[in-house]
Design an enzyme around this catalytic site. Sequence first.
Site, PDB file in Angstrom:
ATOM      1  N   HIS A 196      -7.499  -3.419  -7.005  1.00 33.60           N
ATOM      2  CA  HIS A 196      -8.405  -2.053  -6.660  1.00 33.60           C
ATOM      3  C   HIS A 196     -10.580  -3.183  -6.774  1.00 33.60           C
ATOM      4  CE1 HIS A 196      -4.971   0.358  -7.243  1.00 33.60           C
ATOM      5  NE2 HIS A 196      -6.093   0.849  -6.589  1.00 33.60           N
ATOM      6  N   GLY A 197     -10.327  -4.122  -6.950  1.00 38.14           N
ATOM      7  CA  GLY A 197     -12.128  -4.078  -6.784  1.00 38.14           C
ATOM      8  C   GLY A 197     -11.852  -5.198  -7.962  1.00 38.14           C
TER       9      GLY A 197
END
Length: 478
Positions: free
Chosen positions: A326-327
């Site tokens: 996700h990041g």
Amino acid sequence: MLFNSLDFAIFLPLVFVIYWFLLNRSLKLQNLFLLIASYVFYGWWDWRFLSLIIFSSMVDYLIGICLSNTVKTNRRRLLLSISLFVNLGFLGFFKYYNFFLQSFVDAFSFMGHTINPQGLNMILPVGISFYTFQTLSYSIDVYKRTAEPTKDIIAFFAFVSFFPQLVAGPIERAVNLLPQFQRQREFVYGRAVDGLRQILLGLFKKVVIADNCAHSVNLIFNNYLDHTGSTLLIGAVLFAFQIYGDFSGYSDIAIGTSRLFGFNIMKNFAFPYFSRDIAEFWRRWHISLSTWFRDYVYIPLGGSKKNKWVSVRNTFIIFLTSGFWHGANWTFVAWGFLHACFFLPLLILKRNRKNIDIVAKQRSLPNITELIQIGTTFLLIVLAWILFRAESLSQAFHIYNEIFSLSLFSWPQVLPKNMIFFIGILLSVEWFQRDKEHAFQIESYKIPIYFRWPEYYAVILILAYYSGSKQEFIYFQF
């Protein structure tokens, strides 16, 4: 190009008319046109990044052909390794280079050494995490012989870049979507109308719920030092609905748009905030990513077929990997770790497959036990979302500290009553539609047209009223 923009409102009808009225007699021309339209759609942000998706598509297309002509195990493994190296290499370089570099610098600083390496000042290509996993799944499936390789280059490139779900999913599998590009498609009026309803639902979630929640969420999280625990908890709850409205709204628009062109893509959300435990939540949230990790990471690692330690290890690997996907921030890794901890008791007690069916099936309301389960699960999810939204671990820990203090019992400084009203409407509609594909699916009710159309116009008027603050979808950054 944003789904909630005037550009897309012009783009979609234009593509639809050309696709069905001018090219409906030629499958190849339809596929070629969809490919061009998808590249226009993607290039609307930055045309330079088209080279990445074209190169990635070409690599996996050629690897698929080579795999079809190769029976030797070592060579097949080599070809799959090339696909993994290219796809994950691009993803790692653009998304994680600066993260690893900064982590390296921080580690040396902690030991008393100072280094000043040169970072990369670059924009993350939109949707790279999504189309990378989509094209990579093709190579893996062909390698495993669960999918047939294709020699139709136009169909394959269109499959990778299909514009409705290109930027933020659902992450489709080649075995489902690619064959739909290789057979003649027919316009079905009922499916198209249902697709329009789902688009309308997605726009409501995005424009009315997500974008308006964002104002309060940003106000609270950007000034978190000034707020009490009650206000910070309200901010976390609003963020839970912001990200749900934003991401599931995108998926609704993507699925509905696909139906307009005769395609069926997978369901990505199944009313996740009615889940009775964390395991059920992850079967209902971002289904395409959860099943991708299950099929291509969890099961190859041994899944839960071996001893309990292996199951626990694999569970943590999946959740940590999902968080990191996700990041490029330790907050996402911590978010994944926290969900693994929530999941662990269910796994150990073998209760992770207990709640398979919908809650309160064939009943209008949940019983007390189900209500407590839903409330407890939602609270755990909200607490985890704080890590997802926080810009740093220190910010997240400060918020947790305030929430678990006496200031939790003070009156919130921010309480957007209009958003509470609209969230209540959304949850009510979703509850009574929880056995359907989406909340606006109404074919089975046989509702007269003079009741349906006023409802459509009411939603459109609400969208027009709240459409002033156009914002990008949250998952574009992933």
